[in-house]
Design an enzyme around this catalytic site. Structure first.
Site, PDB file in Angstrom:
ATOM      1  N   HIS A 108       0.823  -1.214   0.000  1.00 59.90           N
ATOM      2  CA  HIS A 108       0.000   0.000   0.000  1.00 59.90           C
ATOM      3  C   HIS A 108       0.858   1.266   0.000  1.00 59.90           C
ATOM      4  CE1 HIS A 108      -3.340  -2.705   1.001  1.00 59.90           C
ATOM      5  NE2 HIS A 108      -2.556  -3.201   1.938  1.00 59.90           N
ATOM      6  N   SER A 128      14.629  20.445 -17.757  1.00 53.09           N
ATOM      7  CA  SER A 128      13.529  21.371 -18.023  1.00 53.09           C
ATOM      8  C   SER A 128      13.997  22.522 -18.895  1.00 53.09           C
ATOM      9  CB  SER A 128      12.983  21.909 -16.692  1.00 53.09           C
ATOM     10  OG  SER A 128      12.132  23.014 -16.911  1.00 53.09           O
TER      11      SER A 128
END
Length: 493
Positions: free
Chosen positions: A158, A279
């Protein structure tokens, strides 16, 4: 070159360019052009052997076909005025050797069984390449697992810290998934490598053909026996795309973890700069683009499988032109899976793992609490659920100390004194130690270095077997191709 010879008898009228492009399968047929020439050669050899055509006709057809095989199919064959590559090649041959010779090549067959055979020839080659790439992925994972048998890390359920494990154990889990992917492709190959040639349109032919002979010439392992099934089915392609979809789901899961692990707040792995981008505005960025694109390619393969399923789900027997639209899905799914695997091999090989950072996280989140509960069971005879409840309540209190465990037992009104039973802080510390916890889990398939050593040895043995299988199948196909070309040259000579 003259127009499509297939249309000359029955149909009149010129098609518009838009209509020809709409009906043409040439874009995907480029993938099977070489296979088509090979099928033509095998078919002509069979026609001559069965005395359906004379040796003199075969001796005129085969040199032109051998030239196409060695020199490549010319660009004019792929013109959109031909509906498909089969008509293009036939028209090319008629132009080259005349209609009385070139017009005899298509005796005893249809484009329906021809295209099905070509697809299977091309697909079996692609399957073997894909299986070979999977071998390399598994080889890289095994090598990394062997190098990191002692590298402890947190295991998650989880997305929460669960129990400590080793990087070796984690990577071997992916190796096992990819091993099953190999098995699925291996099984699909068996059903792909069956020959539909000789089925003609769907009802076979009145000529005395020898289907077994052409099947053997082309390196198939048997026939698709029922001639209607032979031209109508594409379940072999569906099975392949289904296996590729499962494979890409496994690739995507691995890529997802690499993306998460490479983040600045996890920092478990650093991907080589070659597989990353930066970027256009933020100069500090290093983005795991290759892994992200692989996740997206998974959706593309899923789409190819879904598109293929939707194409065939409502088709009556036997051949329908709809099947032409299924073929591009085969090549798209195979291409995206193949490209992804090739890049995954290099991306994994060049990745570096921060084992100190992994070790730092391995014991967080009370990840060794299970071992403490097991200690209470093994050493003090508590039922597991009782031990589980005590440790769980102690975690709720925020610590796993002797004092906290005692308070938790009182809170649960269990009537148990752990101190009275002899539990000490030293035993708790030992139970909570990450290395100790991992080392105890040495049952088959577990994360302990002892267990992963055995698992790695088993993986290597299976890898060798799978590699030998690929080599044997590649050699068989290669020999069949060499033999059919040699037979054609002998007949011509």
């Amino acid at each position: 070159m003259r127009t499509d010879v297939v249309r000359l008898g029955r149909l009149y009228g010129e098609r518009t360019g838009e209509m020809m492009r709409f009906l043409s399968s040439m874009r995907s047929d480029r993938c099977i052009a070489d296979a088509d020439v090979l099928v033509d050669i095998a078919h002509v050899l069979m026609l001559e052997r069965q005395r359906i055509i004379g040796t003199d006709i075969a001796k005129q057809l085969l040199p032109a076909l051998l030239e196409l095989n060695s020199g490549g199919v010319p660009e004019e064959v792929f013109d959109d005025r031909f509906e498909d590559v089969h008509a293009g090649i036939e028209s090319f041959l008629i132009e080259a050797v005349g209609p009385d010779v070139g017009g005899r090549m298509h005796m005893g067959r249809s484009r329906n069984d021809e295209v099905a055979t070509c697809i299977r020839i091309k697909l079996r080659e692609d399957l073997l390449k894909q299986m070979a790439a999977l071998l390399k992925v598994r080889e890289v994972l095994i090598a990394l697992a062997e190098a990191h048998r002692e590298s402890v890390m947190p295991g998650f359920t989880h997305m929460q810290h669960a129990q400590p494990t080793t990087l070796s154990h984690h990577l071997l889990a992916y190796e096992q998934q990819f091993s099953r992917d190999f098995d699925r492709l291996r099984d699909a190959y068996v059903r792909v490598n069956l020959c539909p040639l000789g089925a003609a349109a769907f009802a076979s032919t009145g000529y005395p053909i020898d289907r077994e002979y052409t099947s053997k010439l082309l390196g198939f392992e048997g026939l698709v026996v029922n001639t209607m099934d032979a031209v109508a089915t594409r379940d072999f392609a569906l099975e392949t795309l289904a296996a590729l979809s499962i494979l890409m789901a496994n690739v995507s899961r691995l890529c997802e973890e690499l993306v998460i692990w490479s983040t600045s707040f996890v920092k478990f792995v650093s991907l080589d700069d070659a597989f990353c981008s930066t970027s256009s505005i933020m100069p500090q960025k290093k983005n795991p683009d290759t892994a992200e694109i692989m996740r997206a390619k998974t959706g593309s393969v899923f789409g190819a499988y879904t598109g293929a399923l939707m194409t065939v789900k409502g088709l009556p027997m036997s051949y329908n032109r709809d099947l032409q639209e299924l073929t591009p899905n085969i090549w798209r799914g195979m291409r995206d899976a193949k490209e992804s695997l090739r890049l995954l091999i290099d991306m994994l090989s060049s990745a570096t793992f921060d084992t100190d950072r992994m070790k730092e996280e391995a014991g967080k989140g009370f990840s060794t609490a299970t071992e403490l509960a097991d200690t209470l069971v093994r050493d003090y005879g508590l039922p597991f659920r009782t031990a589980h409840n005590i440790v769980g309540r102690s975690v709720q209190k925020g610590s796993l100390t002797l004092e906290s465990l005692e308070e938790s037992a009182k809170d649960l009104d269990l009537g148990i004194s752990l101190t009275g039973k002899g539990l000490t802080e030293d035993q708790i510390t030992a139970a909570l130690d990450v290395a100790n916890s991992v080392g105890l889990r040495k049952a088959t398939g577990g994360p302990a270095p002892f267990a992963t050593k055995i698992a790695i040895a088993d993986c290597k043995k299976q890898l060798d077997k799978d590699s030998a299988l690929i080599d044997e199948r590649l050699a068989r196909i290669s020999k069949a191709k060499e033999d059919v070309l040699a037979d054609a040259r002998r007949l011509v000579a």
